[in-house]
Structures are given as structure tokens and as C-alpha cells.
Scaffold this motif. Structure first.
Motif, mmCIF file in Angstrom:
data_model
loop_
_atom_site.group_PDB
_atom_site.id
_atom_site.type_symbol
_atom_site.label_atom_id
_atom_site.label_comp_id
_atom_site.label_asym_id
_atom_site.label_seq_id
_atom_site.Cartn_x
_atom_site.Cartn_y
_atom_site.Cartn_z
ATOM 1 N N LEU B 228 24.631 36.185 -5.546
ATOM 2 C CA LEU B 228 23.401 36.953 -5.368
ATOM 3 C C LEU B 228 22.192 36.113 -5.730
ATOM 4 O O LEU B 228 21.130 36.233 -5.147
ATOM 5 N N PHE B 229 22.397 35.252 -6.695
ATOM 6 C CA PHE B 229 21.275 34.444 -7.136
ATOM 7 C C PHE B 229 21.027 33.282 -6.190
ATOM 8 O O PHE B 229 19.900 33.029 -5.778
ATOM 9 N N GLU B 230 22.108 32.613 -5.825
ATOM 10 C CA GLU B 230 21.930 31.385 -5.049
ATOM 11 C C GLU B 230 21.785 31.609 -3.562
ATOM 12 O O GLU B 230 21.183 30.815 -2.871
ATOM 13 N N LYS B 231 22.388 32.696 -3.060
ATOM 14 C CA LYS B 231 22.305 32.914 -1.629
ATOM 15 C C LYS B 231 22.077 34.389 -1.298
ATOM 16 O O LYS B 231 23.001 35.088 -0.876
ATOM 17 N N PRO B 232 20.856 34.863 -1.520
ATOM 18 C CA PRO B 232 20.583 36.261 -1.201
ATOM 19 C C PRO B 232 20.668 36.486 0.302
ATOM 20 O O PRO B 232 20.068 35.747 1.067
ATOM 21 N N LYS B 233 21.418 37.517 0.712
ATOM 22 C CA LYS B 233 21.601 37.750 2.137
ATOM 23 C C LYS B 233 20.488 38.591 2.722
ATOM 24 O O LYS B 233 20.414 38.801 3.932
ATOM 25 N N HIS B 234 19.656 39.151 1.863
ATOM 26 C CA HIS B 234 18.581 40.020 2.322
ATOM 27 C C HIS B 234 17.392 39.713 1.428
ATOM 28 O O HIS B 234 17.566 39.435 0.241
ATOM 29 N N THR B 235 16.198 39.774 1.975
ATOM 30 C CA THR B 235 15.034 39.440 1.142
ATOM 31 C C THR B 235 14.940 40.381 -0.053
ATOM 32 O O THR B 235 14.488 39.998 -1.125
ATOM 33 N N PRO B 250 6.056 34.204 5.278
ATOM 34 C CA PRO B 250 6.225 34.292 6.722
ATOM 35 C C PRO B 250 6.391 32.886 7.320
ATOM 36 O O PRO B 250 5.815 31.921 6.817
ATOM 37 N N CYS B 251 7.178 32.765 8.375
ATOM 38 C CA CYS B 251 7.353 31.462 9.004
ATOM 39 C C CYS B 251 7.477 31.617 10.516
ATOM 40 O O CYS B 251 7.680 32.716 11.016
ATOM 41 N N GLN B 252 7.336 30.513 11.210
ATOM 42 C CA GLN B 252 7.581 30.511 12.650
ATOM 43 C C GLN B 252 8.810 29.672 12.922
ATOM 44 O O GLN B 252 9.064 28.690 12.223
ATOM 45 N N ILE B 253 9.587 30.115 13.917
ATOM 46 C CA ILE B 253 10.734 29.301 14.308
ATOM 47 C C ILE B 253 10.461 28.745 15.695
ATOM 48 O O ILE B 253 10.204 29.496 16.641
ATOM 49 N N LYS B 278 10.329 39.614 12.952
ATOM 50 C CA LYS B 278 9.672 39.053 11.786
ATOM 51 C C LYS B 278 10.570 37.960 11.237
ATOM 52 O O LYS B 278 11.766 38.170 11.056
ATOM 53 N N THR B 279 10.025 36.799 11.011
ATOM 54 C CA THR B 279 10.840 35.737 10.414
ATOM 55 C C THR B 279 10.191 35.281 9.125
ATOM 56 O O THR B 279 8.963 35.187 9.015
ATOM 57 N N GLY B 348 15.646 36.693 9.271
ATOM 58 C CA GLY B 348 15.131 37.332 10.465
ATOM 59 C C GLY B 348 15.208 38.833 10.251
ATOM 60 O O GLY B 348 16.285 39.349 9.936
ATOM 61 N N ASP B 349 14.099 39.525 10.379
ATOM 62 C CA ASP B 349 14.030 40.963 10.093
ATOM 63 C C ASP B 349 14.667 41.282 8.745
ATOM 64 O O ASP B 349 15.481 42.199 8.617
#
Lengths: 288, 354
Positions: B228-235, B250-253, B278-279, B348-349
Motif C-alpha cells: 500500500l505504501f510503495e505501490k498505491p493502486k488508486h490515488t 496532473p500530467c499529459q501522456i 484524467k491522467t 488514469g481516472d
């Protein structure tokens, strides 16, 4: 710690003192005044010491009305408290039923006492009253104006009708304040309905029930208007409870001295019973 | 003891549901092994208590199945499910002694009195309640009462699972530590499935082997505290766990490139698709360092917590927090930031892009 000494603070007590004096102490002192003296009117008083108290304490008439009073109070408490709890337990906990039940329950409490007496008098009349007539039609020999048992039955029924709601409302409030987690835990612990009642609901209702019992004790012990209008203390003296007897003595016979002494004794009995009851009920609270 | 499985579980407190918001929990699938220690973590109102009450049988779910050891038990009541639950507020039977409180669940199940005696003494010993067994339970302190609630769950040796609904809420902070380690110790000793609901990340992360993070009625991630700490799957997991939480920008791909504030940055994943509304890029404050080049920021403030410094900075598209060593020199005015590639993820989203 050093307390600040400021005698001027006594001035703040004056308004309360004046208020209490006018509504309690001064009227009570006139009674005390009568209790120790004899008067024939014209503001002439003679000192009698404790004579009236001795007379009342030894009077069979007082013993009889005190006995009737205790019996009546005991019976109505014995009916109203369990009945009130039982009704509160069956009342709905949510939805439209809640306000409907609460309003219906409050109705008897809102009716003036002499109206209750008059209502029940007419309701119970053996010839034209709905209750009296129905009972007779069913084959019961019912006449509350002539038979002692019927007079007691009607008086008790009237008081139960008038006052059980108070116990219901208090118990209901007590029940509603129990956290749902208690019921959930009991469910998980596998408690029976009876165990939930005795181990959770009753202990949690203890405080409101103490208040309910105290209020019902005091009110029923001082009951006057309703039986006065219903039976007038009769037949004979069968339903002459303490207040009715007291008024008869004071205003009917104009025995002001003994009546004053009786009032004080009456007052101390109420005070004593309440104090003993409250102390017993709250004894365990302080320990824990 | 049992394996707990939840299949497609959804629950709504409303009679008809028109939107996602009408569901207290939706589409929950969980597999919990026998004897594990699990935590359900999420903010107030995310549906974790609802989920717990569904497992214990206090609530019947609108949809879905609950299985204990692969047997469907959805229709059973709490007694038949044979679970124990400890509530937020200590639930004790005021008029009974501590002993009677602990014996109560056994007595209700008509277990012989000698057996009860042995069991109660054993549990009292474990919870350090032996000296108070004959006292009235109402006289105990909050933590003592909570121990009784816990004890009532533990006396039954055959319970399928023990569930905790934020059990330390009313406990004093210094006692929380003691009780929490006591729970951990108990778990190792009795080896029963334990499910712990909390909104406190420290409690969840120290208690559980596996933490389930819930957000708006859904499970957003299940994993070990380290995952959970190192790889959160959701913001949401990113900023709910960690103190301070993850920075989300926010970022652009563009093709395979991730662009933040006009700068291309390296992230953990290979980007394959980019059709999102939204990315965002997420990186924890622990994995950002000052550098000579990278994302330009303005330093807003520095607060020293003793163990480390938390630096608040402002970039073109949002604030970024950085955790720096307490002896590290913080550049004044403006600086450039570099994100550690292995711990920088693209979302993404709100969901991680795999």
C-alpha cells in the motif's frame, strides 16, 4: 486553597430566599402554627404543645386512611410500572407509528384531574355509564357508589388509565437511549429475549424507572381530585385516602389543629419514603 | 476458525437505487484465509462498518454471498454464524461481574459450569483481568471494559472469526499502544481469523498482514502494508496512507512519454494506453529529492518534525510535499525536484495504469 471571604455574596441569595419563603416556608409555617395551638377564631390562639400530634398518631381514623393510602399506592405502582414498561417495549421504534403512539399516549396526561374524575364517574354509572351498564349487562353486580370492591376497582382503573402513560413515556425514552451496539452484542452473544430485557434493558432503564416510581409514588400518595369527584371517598370511608380525609377534617369538621398536625405527619411520610427509596436505588450507583 | 469469502457483495440502505452513490458498498469481492489478521481501512462513511455488519450477520446484504469455508452462510443469523464482534464503544452488562460478563456467551450456549470456569479463567489470564473477576464490570475503566468485550469474543473457542469495529476509539492514547500489541499477541497465540475495521492507518498497518482499503463503498486496494505504501493502486490509497500522503499532479501522456509541468518524467510503468478523462502522476514525499534539474518549484515552507523535515513547495500545476532528512540543507526560494523512478506511478481516472 484559600477561599475568598466575601459576605456580600449573601445578597445574591436573597431573591431565591424570598421566592422560596413565599411559596413554601410561609404557608408551611402557618400550618406549623396551627399544629401546636388551638383556636376558636378571632385570632385567639392557645398553646397545645404536641397534643394534636399524639391525637393523630393514636387515631384509628388516621391509621385506616393511611393504610388505605399505602394499599392504593402499592397497587397502582404494581400495575402501572410493569404495564408501562411492557407498553414501551411494544411501541414502534421508527416510522409514522412513533409520533402517533406518543400523541395517543400523552392524551390522558393532558386531561385536567377533575375532568378525569367526572368522566369516569359518568362512564362507570351502573345505569347509564358505558362501563357500569356493560358490566351489569354481562351479569356482574357492579355498583361503584355502593360496593367497596367496585369503588376500589373503578378508582384503580381510573388511575391506571390516567397515569400509566407517564411510565410509558419515561420507559420509552430510556429504551430509545440504549445504543444499538448493545443489542448487536447480545445477539452475537446468543442472549435470549428475556436475557436482553433483564441484563441490558432493565439496568439501562434504572434511572428513568427510579424517576417514574418516585413521581408515581408522590402523585398517587397525594391523590385527591379524581377520587373526590368519582366516589367522594365513599362508600362510607372506603376510598377516603389521606388527602380526602385531611380535607374532611380541616374543612368539613373545622378541626384545624389536628388537621395541621396530620398535614405535617403526611408531609414527613412522603419525604421519608422518597428519601429511603432514592437512597436505596442510588446506593449501587455511587459504589461503581 | 474459517476462511471468509465475499462474492459480489453490494448493499444499499435505500429501497431503490438509481446511482452509485445510493450504494453503501458495491461489488465487493474478498478472500480471507483462515487464521489471518486483516484490516478494513477507510474514512468514515466508506462502508467498512456496513461490510463488517454484513459479515457478522447483523445486516442482510442487498446482493451477493458470504461464504465461511466455501459454504454459503448468507441466510444465517449471528449466533449460527458463530462469530464474535467487538464494537466501537465497550459493550458490557452493567449489573454483572467481570466473571459473569465473560461467562455470558457460554451460559447462553448451555455449556457446563465447570467448563465455563476453566475457559473464563484462561481468557482472564490472557487479558490480565484475573484480579478483577469478582468486581462489578460497570466500575472498570474504558480499556478494562473494552477488554471484557474482547474477552466475550475470545471465550468461545470455536468462533469462525473475530471482528473489531474501531475498538480503540474510546481508549486513551497511551493505552491504545498496549491494547494494540495485546491484540497482535493474542492473534499469534490463538490463531483465529481477525478482521479489524478502522480509519486509523497506524492501527491498520500495525495490526494486519493484509489491509483492505475502502473508498466510497468500493475496495480500492488489498495488500500488505508495504504494498500500500510503495505501490498505491488508486490515488485515494496514495493520499489516505502515509503522512503526509502521496503527491498527485496532473500530467499529459504523449505516446509513451509522461509530461508534468512541461517536463518529461520517468515513471515505473510502460504506458500502453492513454484514453483517459484524467491522467495524473503520483509520487510519495519520501521519494522526491532536490536536484539540479527536473520539475521547477517554489519553496513555500519547511516544518521540522524532529525525525525529518517536511517541505511544502509549489509547482506550476499544484503543491508538492517533500520529506527530507532533518539534517539536510533545503534550498531557499526556488529549486528543482527529481522523482524516484521506481516509486513514481501514472494514474488514469484515479486508477493506476498497468
Amino acid at each position: 486553597m484559600n477561599k475568598t471571604i466575601n459576605q456580600k455574596a449573601w445578597f445574591f441569595v436573597i431573591p431565591v430566599f424570598v421566592l422560596v419563603a413565599f411559596n413554601a416556608i410561609i404557608p408551611l409555617m402557618t400550618v406549623v402554627n396551627y399544629a401546636f395551638q388551638e383556636t376558636f377564631g378571632n385570632n385567639v390562639f392557645m398553646w397545645e404543645g404536641t397534643r394534636w400530634f399524639k391525637q393523630i398518631m393514636l387515631s384509628e381514623r388516621f391509621h385506616a386512611s393511611l393504610g388505605r393510602q399505602f394499599l392504593f399506592t402499592f397497587i397502582i405502582l404494581f400495575i402501572q410500572i410493569p404495564l408501562g414498561i411492557a407498553i414501551a417495549l411494544t411501541m414502534p421504534k421508527e416510522g409514522i407509528g412513533v409520533p402517533v403512539c406518543l400523541v395517543l399516549m400523552s392524551m390522558p396526561l393532558l386531561i385536567p384531574w377533575n375532568v378525569v374524575g367526572a368522566m369516569w364517574n359518568i362512564f362507570a354509572l351502573p345505569d347509564i355509564g358505558f362501563l357500569g351498564h356493560s358490566l351489569n349487562a354481562l351479569g356482574f353486580d357492579y355498583n361503584f357508589t355502593q360496593q367497596i370492591g367496585d369503588a376500589w376497582f373503578t378508582t384503580i382503573l381510573m388511575d391506571v388509565w390516567h397515569w400509566t402513560s407517564l411510565v410509558v413515556l419515561l420507559s420509552y425514552a430510556g429504551l430509545r437511549s440504549i445504543q444499538p451496539a448493545y443489542y448487536q452484542a447480545a445477539e452475537i452473544d446468543g442472549a435470549s429475549r428475556w436475557a436482553i430485557f433483564t441484563k441490558i434493558e432493565l439496568p439501562k432503564m434504572k434511572k428513568v424507572l427510579t424517576i417514574a416510581i418516585l413521581l408515581r409514588f408522590m402523585d398517587s400518595f397525594m391523590i385527591y381530585t379524581e377520587p373526590f369527584v368519582l366516589t367522594g371517598g365513599g362508600p362510607g370511608n372506603a376510598t377516603a385516602f389521606l388527602s380526602i380525609d385531611l380535607v374532611k377534617m380541616a374543612l368539613g369538621q373545622f378541626d384545624l389543629g389536628p388537621a395541621a398536625a396530620m398535614s405535617l405527619i403526611y408531609f414527613f411520610i412522603v419525604l421519608l419514603v422518597c428519601w429511603v427509596f432514592y437512597t436505596l436505588m442510588m446506593r449501587n450507583e455511587e459504589k461503581s | 476458525m474459517a476462511k471468509v469469502t465475499l462474492k459480489g457483495l453490494s448493499h444499499s440502505y435505500l429501497k431503490t437505487q438509481s446511482s452509485d452513490a445510493d450504494w453503501a458498498i458495491r461489488g465487493v469481492d474478498i478472500d480471507w484465509n483462515d487464521g489471518g489478521a486483516y484490516a478494513l481501512l477507510g474514512p468514515s462513511g466508506c462502508g467498512k462498518t456496513t461490510l463488517l455488519n454484513i459479515i457478522s450477520g447483523l445486516i442482510t446484504p442487498t446482493k451477493g454471498d458470504i461464504l465461511f469455508d466455501d459454504k454459503v452462510i448468507s441466510g444465517l443469523n449471528p449466533v449460527e454464524r458463530n462469530i464474535a464482534q467487538i464494537f466501537q464503544f465497550p459493550v458490557i452488562y452493567d449489573t454483572m461481574t467481570v466473571y459473569d460478563n465473560l461467562a455470558f456467551p457460554l451460559r447462553n450456549r448451555k455449556i457446563p459450569e465447570e467448563e465455563i470456569k476453566v475457559k473464563v479463567h484462561e481468557i482472564a489470564e490472557m487479558l490480565e483481568l484475573s484480579s478483577t473477576l469478582n468486581n462489578r464490570a460497570s466500575g472498570l475503566t474504558a480499556d478494562g471494559k473494552q477488554k471484557i468485550s474482547l474477552g466475550r469474543g475470545l471465550v468461545r473457542s470455536d468462533v469462525n472469526a473475530i471482528m473489531f469495529d474501531e475498538p480503540l476509539t474510546v481508549i486513551d492514547p497511551h493505552l491504545k499502544w498496549i491494547l494494540r500489541s495485546k491484540l497482535k499477541e493474542l492473534h499469534q497465540k490463538i490463531n483465529r481469523t481477525m478482521i479489524y475495521v478502522t480509519h486509523d492507518q497506524t492501527e491498520a498497518l500495525t495490526f494486519a498482514d493484509q489491509v483492505v482499503v475502502m473508498h466510497e463503498g468500493q475496495i480500492v486496494q488489498t495488500g500488505t502494508p508495504v504494498d500500500l505504501f510503495e505501490k498505491p493502486k488508486h490515488t485515494f490509497v496514495g493520499y489516505f496512507i502515509g503522512s503526509p500522503g502521496m503527491n498527485v499532479l496532473p500530467c499529459q501522456i504523449k505516446g509513451n512519454d509522461v509530461i508534468v509541468n512541461g517536463k518529461k518524467i520517468e515513471t515505473h510503468q510502460q504506458i500502453k494506453k492513454s484514453n483517459f478523462n484524467k491522467t495524473e502522476v503520483g509520487v510519495r514525499p519520501e521519494f522526491i529529492s532536490f536536484s539540479n534539474e527536473g520539475i521547477p518549484v517554489k519553496i513555500l515552507s519547511v516544518s521540522n518534525t524532529g525525525r525529518h523535515k517536511i517541505v511544502d513547495t509549489k509547482s506550476e500545476t499544484g503543491k508538492i510535499k517533500i520529506i527530507a532528512k532533518s539534517n539536510e540543507d533545503i534550498p531557499a526560494g526556488s529549486a528543482f525536484l527529481k522523482f524516484k523512478k521506481e516509486y513514481t506511478y501514472t494514474y488514469g481516472d484515479s486508477w493506476i495504469i498497468e
